[in-house]
Motif scaffolding. Structure first.
Motif, PDB file in Angstrom:
ATOM      1  N   ILE A   9       0.936  -0.676  -0.001  1.00 47.49           N
ATOM      2  CA  ILE A   9      -0.408   0.075  -0.051  1.00 47.49           C
ATOM      3  C   ILE A   9       0.905   1.139   0.162  1.00 47.49           C
ATOM      4  N   LYS A  10       0.190   2.103  -1.314  1.00 47.23           N
ATOM      5  CA  LYS A  10       1.506   3.921  -1.208  1.00 47.23           C
ATOM      6  C   LYS A  10       1.170   4.459  -0.158  1.00 47.23           C
ATOM      7  N   PRO A  11       1.937   5.348  -0.075  1.00 49.00           N
ATOM      8  CA  PRO A  11       1.128   6.284   1.228  1.00 49.00           C
ATOM      9  C   PRO A  11       0.112   7.544   0.838  1.00 49.00           C
ATOM     10  N   ASN A  12      -0.402   7.179  -0.225  1.00 53.68           N
ATOM     11  CA  ASN A  12      -1.491   7.456  -0.382  1.00 53.68           C
ATOM     12  C   ASN A  12      -3.020   7.259  -0.487  1.00 53.68           C
TER      13      ASN A  12
END
Length: 65
Positions: A9-12
């Motif tokens: 999961i990316k930071p966004n």
């Protein structure tokens, strides 16, 4: 054989496919780097992170006959 790819999961908050599983994920799943290569799992030695969904995917893939 099915191709298995790690995800994270990316930071966004969006999910992304990775290049390979990290060494820490392989260790947590009880699989060595050599065993992963034989099982057809991609390994990314640059990654240091560890995600539970990837560990579960490794365990499920290596458990199959």
């Amino acid at each position: 054989m099915h191709h298995i790819k790690p995800s994270f999961i990316k930071p966004n908050g969006k999910q992304k496919q990775g290049r390979g599983f990290s060494i820490n994920e392989l260790k947590a799943a009880g699989v060595s780097k050599q065993q992963a290569k034989k099982a057809g799992l991609p390994v990314d030695v640059r990654r240091k992170s560890q995600h539970d969904q990837n560990i579960q995917a490794i365990k499920a893939h290596t458990k199959k006959p």
